[in-house]
Design an enzyme around this catalytic site. Sequence first.
Site, PDB file in Angstrom:
ATOM      1  N   LYS A  89       1.128  -2.967 -12.186  1.00 24.48           N
ATOM      2  CA  LYS A  89       2.357  -3.264 -11.442  1.00 24.48           C
ATOM      3  C   LYS A  89       3.144  -4.462 -11.968  1.00 24.48           C
ATOM      4  O   LYS A  89       4.362  -4.543 -11.776  1.00 24.48           O
ATOM      5  CB  LYS A  89       2.008  -3.468  -9.976  1.00 24.48           C
ATOM      6  CG  LYS A  89       1.715  -2.163  -9.263  1.00 24.48           C
ATOM      7  CD  LYS A  89       2.912  -1.737  -8.492  1.00 24.48           C
ATOM      8  CE  LYS A  89       2.946  -0.256  -8.236  1.00 24.48           C
ATOM      9  NZ  LYS A  89       4.106   0.136  -7.453  1.00 24.48           N
ATOM     10  N   ASP A 148       1.540  -2.172  -0.711  1.00 26.84           N
ATOM     11  CA  ASP A 148       0.234  -1.687  -0.298  1.00 26.84           C
ATOM     12  C   ASP A 148      -0.819  -2.214  -1.273  1.00 26.84           C
ATOM     13  O   ASP A 148      -1.839  -1.578  -1.507  1.00 26.84           O
ATOM     14  CB  ASP A 148       0.192  -0.170  -0.077  1.00 26.84           C
ATOM     15  CG  ASP A 148       0.929   0.590  -1.129  1.00 26.84           C
ATOM     16  OD1 ASP A 148       1.096   0.042  -2.227  1.00 26.84           O
ATOM     17  OD2 ASP A 148       1.316   1.743  -0.870  1.00 26.84           O
TER      18      ASP A 148
HETATM   19  C1  LIG Z   1      -2.612   1.302  -8.727  1.00 28.06           C
HETATM   20  C2  LIG Z   1      -1.366   2.052  -8.404  1.00 28.06           C
HETATM   21  N1  LIG Z   1      -1.127   3.196  -9.049  1.00 28.06           N
HETATM   22  C3  LIG Z   1      -0.017   3.906  -8.816  1.00 28.06           C
HETATM   23  C4  LIG Z   1       0.919   3.481  -7.889  1.00 28.06           C
HETATM   24  C5  LIG Z   1       2.113   4.354  -7.634  1.00 28.06           C
HETATM   25  O1  LIG Z   1       3.308   3.769  -7.997  1.00 28.06           O
HETATM   26  P1  LIG Z   1       4.645   4.205  -7.237  1.00 28.06           P
HETATM   27  O2  LIG Z   1       4.550   3.608  -5.852  1.00 28.06           O
HETATM   28  O3  LIG Z   1       5.736   3.656  -8.047  1.00 28.06           O
HETATM   29  O4  LIG Z   1       4.633   5.682  -7.165  1.00 28.06           O
HETATM   30  C6  LIG Z   1       0.704   2.283  -7.196  1.00 28.06           C
HETATM   31  C7  LIG Z   1       1.676   1.790  -6.228  1.00 28.06           C
HETATM   32  O5  LIG Z   1       1.489   0.789  -5.562  1.00 28.06           O
HETATM   33  C8  LIG Z   1      -0.469   1.538  -7.454  1.00 28.06           C
HETATM   34  O6  LIG Z   1      -0.728   0.387  -6.837  1.00 28.06           O
END
Ligand SMILES: Cc1ncc(COP(=O)(O)O)c(C=O)c1O
Length: 368
Positions: free
Chosen positions: A83, A127
């Site tokens: 992120k 989250d």
């Molecule tokens: C570890 C992880 N993978 C994937 C995602 C998915 O990203 P997006 O919310 O942009 O779909 C998140 C989102 O918080 C995440 O924390």
Amino acid sequence: MQPPADTVWTSPLPGRRTAWFSNPDARSWRCEPPSRDVAAFHTGLSGYAPTPLVELPGLAAELGVGRLLVKDESSRFGLPAFKILGASWGVHRALTGHYGLPASATADDVRTAIGERRPVRLVTATDGNHGRAVARMARLYGLPAQVFVAAGVHPSACAAIEREGARVTVLDVPYDEAVRRAAAADGLLVQDMGWSGYEDVPRWICEGYTTMFTEIDERLGGPPDLVAFPVGVGSLAQAAVTHYRGGTGLQPTLLAVEPDAAASLLASLVAGRRTSVPPGRTIMAGLNCTTPSETAWPILRAGVDAAVAVSDADAGRAVRDLEELGVDAGPCGAASLAGLRAALPRLPRQGTVVLLSTEGREANPALT
Ligand SMILES: Cc1ncc(COP(=O)(O)O)c(C=O)c1O
């Protein structure tokens, strides 16, 4: 065709039962490419290194694909999730705008402006991983941060955000509501989902994520044949679509993977309009979002080839399988493998497949 029984997902849409969606036109759809400035920005940051692309020949043979590689984001700029790629570029561009600097301003220019003017507070909802990344960026720029945490986030993930120096407010509400609380708070909002009137920051965050795809293509000498990625609000998915559909090269199959408890993109694709699902519980905390980002939705609708929902049990199995193969993947990261397993019976034989493992277990220790 009926989906495999173990991945059947009950859609909130009346009378529809599906765990699968595919769009045969997605590959020929094209869009504006994301800004290429972002790769230079990331490579100029202290601590930058491409994350590993780990080849797993045994698993490739077991799944019947040509090559299988895992993009391992368990350590990115020292954080256990991808992120910060989006947060770093999003915060940088938001601060250049806030302080009236040109888009070409460097991180040092931004620091000088902060030193000369009133520091601004960065605000976000999360989250888990996005909040920690924004808190880290605030710390690097010497700014205060306020992070609103949605329900279902592991206490150790909340503690990690606090350790970055941010003020953390843990809310017992779904992600959408946490975003509304952050948007109403005082400060500069750095949110990874967009809506009408709040479009620039989420676009920059998406651009930030594209560095992962740039690294993958550079390592492989071109795009893979299939890329599987986990989906929460869909900003990462938007990055995948704009990176590949904005280019002229080989067009990979783009496979979106969601928890069956929070499959709002799948529900939206099936319905043909942006749809919310009821709040649910899942170990894939970072994916526990009830509505796709409004700004991502038209791009995902047009450019995602296939979407699949997986259960917590599928994700847990994938975490353990990857661990045995030496890859540190948390439940959100391992969801890509679970989704590939569910999708392969419906796809033609695949050559080179890349799974985005977007977090390590430290980011989301739900299973430990
Ligand atoms: C570890 C992880 N993978 C994937 C995602 C998915 O990203 P997006 O919310 O942009 O779909 C998140 C989102 O918080 C995440 O924390």
